[in-house]
Design an enzyme around this catalytic site. Structure first.
Site, PDB file in Angstrom:
ATOM      1  N   TYR A  78       0.817  -1.219   0.000  1.00 32.64           N
ATOM      2  CA  TYR A  78       0.000   0.000   0.000  1.00 32.64           C
ATOM      3  C   TYR A  78       0.851   1.270   0.000  1.00 32.64           C
ATOM      4  O   TYR A  78       0.376   2.329  -0.395  1.00 32.64           O
ATOM      5  CB  TYR A  78      -0.966   0.020   1.206  1.00 32.64           C
ATOM      6  CG  TYR A  78      -2.146  -0.912   1.047  1.00 32.64           C
ATOM      7  CD1 TYR A  78      -2.117  -1.965   0.142  1.00 32.64           C
ATOM      8  CD2 TYR A  78      -3.301  -0.742   1.793  1.00 32.64           C
ATOM      9  CE1 TYR A  78      -3.188  -2.829  -0.003  1.00 32.64           C
ATOM     10  CE2 TYR A  78      -4.381  -1.602   1.651  1.00 32.64           C
ATOM     11  CZ  TYR A  78      -4.313  -2.642   0.755  1.00 32.64           C
ATOM     12  OH  TYR A  78      -5.386  -3.492   0.620  1.00 32.64           O
ATOM     13  N   LYS A 100       2.132 -15.362   2.786  1.00 35.16           N
ATOM     14  CA  LYS A 100       2.083 -16.087   1.507  1.00 35.16           C
ATOM     15  C   LYS A 100       3.514 -16.466   1.165  1.00 35.16           C
ATOM     16  O   LYS A 100       4.053 -16.113   0.123  1.00 35.16           O
ATOM     17  CB  LYS A 100       1.442 -15.183   0.435  1.00 35.16           C
ATOM     18  CG  LYS A 100       1.181 -15.849  -0.912  1.00 35.16           C
ATOM     19  CD  LYS A 100       0.101 -16.912  -0.884  1.00 35.16           C
ATOM     20  CE  LYS A 100       0.000 -17.611  -2.237  1.00 35.16           C
ATOM     21  NZ  LYS A 100      -0.926 -18.770  -2.207  1.00 35.16           N
ATOM     22  N   ASP A 154      -4.394 -17.690   1.587  1.00 39.53           N
ATOM     23  CA  ASP A 154      -5.544 -18.281   0.887  1.00 39.53           C
ATOM     24  C   ASP A 154      -6.256 -19.281   1.804  1.00 39.53           C
ATOM     25  O   ASP A 154      -7.488 -19.303   1.887  1.00 39.53           O
ATOM     26  CB  ASP A 154      -5.133 -18.918  -0.458  1.00 39.53           C
ATOM     27  CG  ASP A 154      -3.896 -19.792  -0.378  1.00 39.53           C
ATOM     28  OD1 ASP A 154      -3.234 -19.826   0.692  1.00 39.53           O
ATOM     29  OD2 ASP A 154      -3.563 -20.452  -1.384  1.00 39.53           O
ATOM     30  N   ASP A 210      -6.321  -6.085   5.244  1.00 45.01           N
ATOM     31  CA  ASP A 210      -7.443  -5.331   4.692  1.00 45.01           C
ATOM     32  C   ASP A 210      -8.533  -6.303   4.253  1.00 45.01           C
ATOM     33  O   ASP A 210      -9.715  -6.157   4.591  1.00 45.01           O
ATOM     34  CB  ASP A 210      -6.928  -4.517   3.490  1.00 45.01           C
ATOM     35  CG  ASP A 210      -7.970  -3.574   2.917  1.00 45.01           C
ATOM     36  OD1 ASP A 210      -8.941  -3.255   3.619  1.00 45.01           O
ATOM     37  OD2 ASP A 210      -7.796  -3.156   1.751  1.00 45.01           O
ATOM     38  N   ASP A 216     -12.275  -7.516   6.392  1.00 44.07           N
ATOM     39  CA  ASP A 216     -13.626  -7.390   5.824  1.00 44.07           C
ATOM     40  C   ASP A 216     -14.333  -8.735   5.871  1.00 44.07           C
ATOM     41  O   ASP A 216     -15.522  -8.822   6.189  1.00 44.07           O
ATOM     42  CB  ASP A 216     -13.571  -6.914   4.362  1.00 44.07           C
ATOM     43  CG  ASP A 216     -13.728  -5.403   4.225  1.00 44.07           C
ATOM     44  OD1 ASP A 216     -13.258  -4.684   5.126  1.00 44.07           O
ATOM     45  OD2 ASP A 216     -14.303  -4.950   3.213  1.00 44.07           O
TER      46      ASP A 216
HETATM   47  C1  IPM Z   1      -9.809   0.005   5.361  1.00 49.69           C
HETATM   48  C2  IPM Z   1     -10.154   0.595   4.017  1.00 49.69           C
HETATM   49  C3  IPM Z   1      -8.985   1.427   3.539  1.00 49.69           C
HETATM   50  C4  IPM Z   1      -7.765   0.512   3.458  1.00 49.69           C
HETATM   51  C5  IPM Z   1      -9.211   2.155   2.204  1.00 49.69           C
HETATM   52  C6  IPM Z   1     -10.448   3.017   2.259  1.00 49.69           C
HETATM   53  C7  IPM Z   1      -8.018   2.948   1.788  1.00 49.69           C
HETATM   54  O1  IPM Z   1     -10.494  -0.407   3.118  1.00 49.69           O
HETATM   55  O2  IPM Z   1      -9.572   0.769   6.307  1.00 49.69           O
HETATM   56  O3  IPM Z   1      -9.764  -1.217   5.459  1.00 49.69           O
HETATM   57  O4  IPM Z   1      -7.591  -0.164   2.462  1.00 49.69           O
HETATM   58  O5  IPM Z   1      -7.002   0.494   4.409  1.00 49.69           O
HETATM   59 MG    MG Z   2     -10.628  -2.301   3.962  1.00 41.59          MG
END
Ligand code: IPM
Ligand code: MG
Length: 352
Positions: A135, A185, A217, A241, A245
């Site tokens: 990132y 990984k 994975d 990230d 989620d």
């Molecule tokens: C998160 C979000 C951010 C990230 C984006 C909005 C840049 O997805 O905080 O997880 O990727 O860190």
């Molecule tokens: Mg995110």
């Protein structure tokens, strides 16, 4: 005790208003100052992380953030996108340790897309490295090479970056159930071979923590197959990230999940794990609980106010038990409420 409040974009201002009401109700003499971040900052100043915001964020003890981004700003050059503001403030404040708990509230067991027996009692902490990896890696870009467009990014970690996030994760595991799963990984990526090596070296300092390793994975699969096998997971910025989620969905709604991003001195930025939800912005229906729970994390981690943090968390549990639900977690037989009514319910529960 100074808090920099950044409502941001989309549903950000709505959910933040409720979190601020909760903080004020605690009557703890916080000084609260507001600034712009993300798309709203771009509109006002041309930059997603303006100087004035940086100045305030640097002097505050903690930052409470709503959410940033929206389709309105998607076509802007990358440097001006709201997401750049978020990455910018994380980097600027040195917030390398992102803590993302995924807890299933018993009342919300039916909101999960998984069978109740798979998720009942779920309590995972994902520790995501937040200021390195692909990132932030240079070089990066899209350019012409040999007559075609060529896109590239760079994944890298130094051993000291891995070690410092590793320590945060080992410490967290020590305070919980003593199990840490490091995700990488290493079968393909050298950077993550180093990650695994450093985590294994660190384990010697934490004999009370049971360290395991898992390929990303497989980890993605295990999270939906048998998520309760995990206690603390630690991983790099990109994998974290994605996995955070995924983990959030186990709990029924990403609208419930707070997060903390800490530097080496427990200065922190606290934000819900969800985004700015432009589709429901301005409608007064967003779930403010993740932001309210983020404020609780702030009380705990930055200000050391464990009792106040627990009070807020108990109040949230109480409103769920009372049957109040925003649209994202609503099910038949519960009371559907809007953003502000949910805030009212939390405030009422705080007084009990
Ligand atoms: C998160 C979000 C951010 C990230 C984006 C909005 C840049 O997805 O905080 O997880 O990727 O860190
Ligand atoms: Mg995110």
């Amino acid at each position: 005790m100074k808090i920099c409040v950044l409502p941001g974009d989309g549903i950000g201002p709505e959910i933040m208003a409720e979190a601020v009401r909760v903080i004020e109700a605690l009557d703890l003499k916080f000084e609260i100052e507001e600034a712009l971040l993300g798309g709203s900052a771009v509109d006002a100043t041309g930059e997603p992380y303006p100087q004035a915001t940086a100045a305030l964020a640097r002097t505050a003890d903690a930052v409470l953030l709503g959410a940033v981004g929206g389709p309105k700003w998607d076509a802007l050059p990358r440097e001006q996108r709201p997401e750049r503001g978020l990455l910018g403030i994380r980097k600027d404040l040195g917030l390398f340790a992102n803590l993302r708990p995924a807890i299933l509230y018993p009342e919300l067991a039916n909101a999960s897309s998984l069978k109740p027996e798979i998720v009942a009692g779920l309590d995972i902490l994902i520790v995501r490295e937040l200021t390195g990896d692909i990132y932030f890696g240079q070089p990066r870009g899209i350019e012409m090479r040999d007559g075609e467009r060529y896109g590239y990014n760079t994944m890298h970690y130094t051993e000291s970056e891995i070690r410092r996030i590793g320590r945060v994760a080992f410490e967290a595991a020590r305070k919980r159930n003593g199990r840490l799963c490091s995700v990488d990984k290493m079968n393909v990526l050298e950077t993550t071979q180093l990650w695994r090596d450093v985590m294994s070296e660190l384990a010697a300092d934490y004999p009370d923590v049971d360290l395991s390793h898992m390929l990303v994975d497989n980890a993605a699969m295990q999270l939906v197959r048998a998520p309760k096998q995990f206690d603390v997971m630690v991983t790099g910025n990109m994998f974290g990230d994605i996995l955070s989620d995924e983990a959030s969905m186990l709990t029924g709604s990403i609208g419930m999940l707070p997060s903390a991003s800490l530097d080496a001195n427990n200065k922190g930025l606290y934000e819900p794990s969800h985004g700015s939800a432009p589709d429901i912005a301005g409608k007064g229906v967003a779930n403010p609980l993740a932001t309210i729970l983020s404020a609780a994390m702030m009380l705990r981690y930055t200000f050391g106010l464990e009792e106040a943090a627990l009070r807020v968390e108990q109040a949230v549990k109480r409103v769920l038990a009372q049957g109040y639900r925003t649209a994202d977690i609503h099910e038949p037989g519960t009371t559907r409420v809007g953003t502000k009514q949910m805030g009212d319910a939390v405030l009422a529960a705080l007084q009990d």
